[in-house]
Design a protein around this motif. Structure first.
Motif, short mmCIF file in Angstrom:
data_model
loop_
_atom_site.label_atom_id
_atom_site.label_comp_id
_atom_site.label_asym_id
_atom_site.label_seq_id
_atom_site.Cartn_x
_atom_site.Cartn_y
_atom_site.Cartn_z
N PRO A 1 -4.04 -7.78 -19.20
CA PRO A 1 -3.67 -6.42 -18.87
C PRO A 1 -4.22 -5.95 -17.70
O PRO A 1 -3.29 -5.31 -17.09
N ALA A 2 -5.37 -6.20 -17.50
CA ALA A 2 -5.90 -5.66 -16.00
C ALA A 2 -5.14 -6.29 -14.80
O ALA A 2 -4.83 -5.84 -13.67
N MET A 3 -5.02 -7.60 -14.96
CA MET A 3 -3.92 -8.17 -13.92
C MET A 3 -2.70 -7.66 -13.95
O MET A 3 -1.99 -7.48 -12.58
N LEU A 4 -2.08 -7.31 -15.08
CA LEU A 4 -0.84 -6.92 -15.04
C LEU A 4 -0.61 -5.49 -14.40
O LEU A 4 0.28 -5.18 -13.67
N ALA A 5 -1.70 -4.51 -14.77
CA ALA A 5 -1.64 -3.39 -13.97
C ALA A 5 -1.63 -3.51 -12.52
O ALA A 5 -1.21 -2.65 -11.80
N LYS A 6 -2.46 -4.42 -11.94
CA LYS A 6 -2.49 -4.65 -10.55
C LYS A 6 -1.07 -4.87 -10.01
O LYS A 6 -0.71 -4.66 -9.03
N ILE A 7 -0.49 -6.03 -10.78
CA ILE A 7 0.73 -6.42 -10.45
C ILE A 7 1.66 -5.34 -10.29
O ILE A 7 2.34 -4.96 -9.36
N ALA A 8 1.75 -4.60 -11.33
CA ALA A 8 2.64 -3.24 -11.68
C ALA A 8 2.53 -2.45 -10.59
O ALA A 8 3.32 -1.80 -9.73
N ALA A 9 1.20 -2.05 -10.23
CA ALA A 9 0.88 -0.94 -9.10
C ALA A 9 1.33 -1.49 -7.71
O ALA A 9 1.90 -0.80 -6.91
N THR A 10 1.25 -2.71 -7.61
CA THR A 10 1.66 -3.52 -6.24
C THR A 10 3.26 -3.29 -6.02
O THR A 10 3.62 -2.66 -5.00
N VAL A 11 4.11 -3.48 -7.18
CA VAL A 11 5.48 -3.52 -7.21
C VAL A 11 5.82 -2.00 -7.00
O VAL A 11 6.85 -1.49 -6.28
N ASP A 12 5.15 -1.04 -7.56
CA ASP A 12 5.17 0.38 -7.49
C ASP A 12 5.12 0.82 -6.05
O ASP A 12 5.88 1.49 -5.30
N VAL A 13 4.05 0.21 -5.65
CA VAL A 13 3.95 0.66 -4.07
C VAL A 13 5.16 -0.01 -3.08
O VAL A 13 5.76 0.49 -2.26
N CYS B 1 -8.55 -0.34 -10.34
CA CYS B 1 -7.32 -0.61 -9.80
C CYS B 1 -6.98 0.10 -8.55
O CYS B 1 -7.30 1.27 -8.45
N ASN B 2 -6.82 -0.64 -7.18
CA ASN B 2 -6.65 -0.08 -6.19
C ASN B 2 -5.95 -0.96 -5.04
O ASN B 2 -6.41 -2.15 -5.27
N PRO B 3 -4.79 -0.67 -4.64
CA PRO B 3 -4.30 0.62 -4.68
C PRO B 3 -3.85 1.13 -6.09
O PRO B 3 -3.52 0.33 -6.69
N LYS B 4 -3.77 2.54 -6.29
CA LYS B 4 -2.99 3.13 -7.48
C LYS B 4 -1.48 3.05 -7.24
O LYS B 4 -0.86 2.99 -6.15
N PRO B 5 -0.77 3.29 -8.26
CA PRO B 5 0.85 3.19 -7.96
C PRO B 5 0.91 4.64 -7.41
O PRO B 5 0.30 5.33 -7.37
N VAL B 6 2.23 4.63 -6.89
CA VAL B 6 2.89 5.77 -6.03
C VAL B 6 3.03 6.88 -7.10
O VAL B 6 2.67 7.95 -6.68
#
Length: 289
Positions: free
Chosen positions: A82-94, A167-172
């Motif tokens: 889940p921590a990796m998924l949070a990073k992946i999702a934040a990247t896609v949101d950016v 997690c950094n960057p954070k989602p937009v």
């Protein structure tokens, strides 16, 4: 208001085919969102056919669209920590400029043999149902914290254990993208009642979907949450040859309270399919509702 989207299952198709449809849809305002699925091997058609990894493909499509909300319907919580998924999702949101809807589910049912084989083929563990539900609830809690916490933190759950998680960057989107939980089991609905912004149910038996929604209402009441705070979403298959049947299914779902409709497009995709969906399905249905 009902929102309409499309889903292009990224199997047995080429990248250019999916990209064409998403670009077409991006220019059609009646279509508000677009989705992929999360399987590592095909679950239909030739077993050795192509199947694109969902989040990698989503990032590419997000970079080449401008208006659509985008997502994976739904991500298997069994595939990625889940921590990796949070990073992946934040990247896609950016990458998307804040257009991600974060779809998540427990993973394939043990009875689904075509889906289960992808775990064995990729060396991934396939835990039992209880484990999958407990870890899903922990994943939702961890992912939300990673998107929001300004400092590193530790997490000591039953299945998820993190030290110095950050997690950094954070989602937009703040405090994070909407969480779309998909599934119909009672255990999943309990997790959705606590964590979901949107609940998605696969199409099929609308009566069962309505009963599942009533159960979600009950779980929300037990938690003191307003059931209306969770948008009800349904995935419906599209028939190019029998659009009247698809329109009827859409109308029945909307009348039953599903305000978020995802239309599954079968491949091969006709030229101009997004415009066809808007004209023949969305506009034609909403004019009658």
């Amino acid at each position: 208001m009902t929102s309409f989207g499309i889903m292009t299952a990224p199997m047995q198709v080429g990248y250019d085919d999916v990209l064409r449809v998403w670009r077409e849809a991006d220019a059609v305002p009646e279509i508000e969102h677009a989705w992929l699925f999360d399987h590592l091997l095909p679950i239909g058609g030739p077993l050795t056919g192509p199947a694109f990894e969902g989040w990698t493909l989503l990032a590419a499509l997000a970079a080449q669209t401008r208006r659509l909300r985008v997502g994976v319907l739904v991500t298997s919580n069994r595939f990625r920590p889940p921590a990796m998924l949070a990073k992946i999702a934040a990247t896609v949101d950016v990458v998307s400029g804040g257009r991600l809807d974060f779809g998540l589910g427990a993973g394939s049912r043990p009875s689904h043999s075509l889906a289960r084989r992808e775990y064995e083929a990729h060396g991934l563990p396939f835990h039992d149902f209880a484990h999958s539900m407990e870890s899903l609830a922990e994943a939702c809690a961890v992912i939300r914290r990673l998107w929001a916490e300004p400092e590193p933190f530790d997490f000591d759950g039953r299945h998820v254990r993190l030290t110095g998680a950050f997690c950094n960057p954070k989602p937009v989107q703040r405090p994070g993208p909407p969480i779309v939980l998909g599934g119909r089991s009672s255990a999943l609905l309990r997790v959705a009642a606590e964590h979901a912004d949107v609940w998605n149910v696969p199409g099929g038996d609308l009566g069962d979907a309505v009963r599942r929604g009533a159960l979600l209402d009950r779980y929300c009441a037990e938690l003191g949450r307003d059931p209306a705070s969770i948008t009800r979403s349904i995935h419906l298959p599209v028939s190019y040859d029998r659009p009247g049947e698809t329109r009827e299914a859409i109308g029945e779902a909307v009348a039953a309270g599903f305000g978020h409709v995802v239309l599954g497009l079968p491949a091969p995709y006709p030229d101009g399919v997004a415009r066809w969906v808007a004209d023949e399905l969305v506009t034609a249905t909403t004019a009658r509702v």
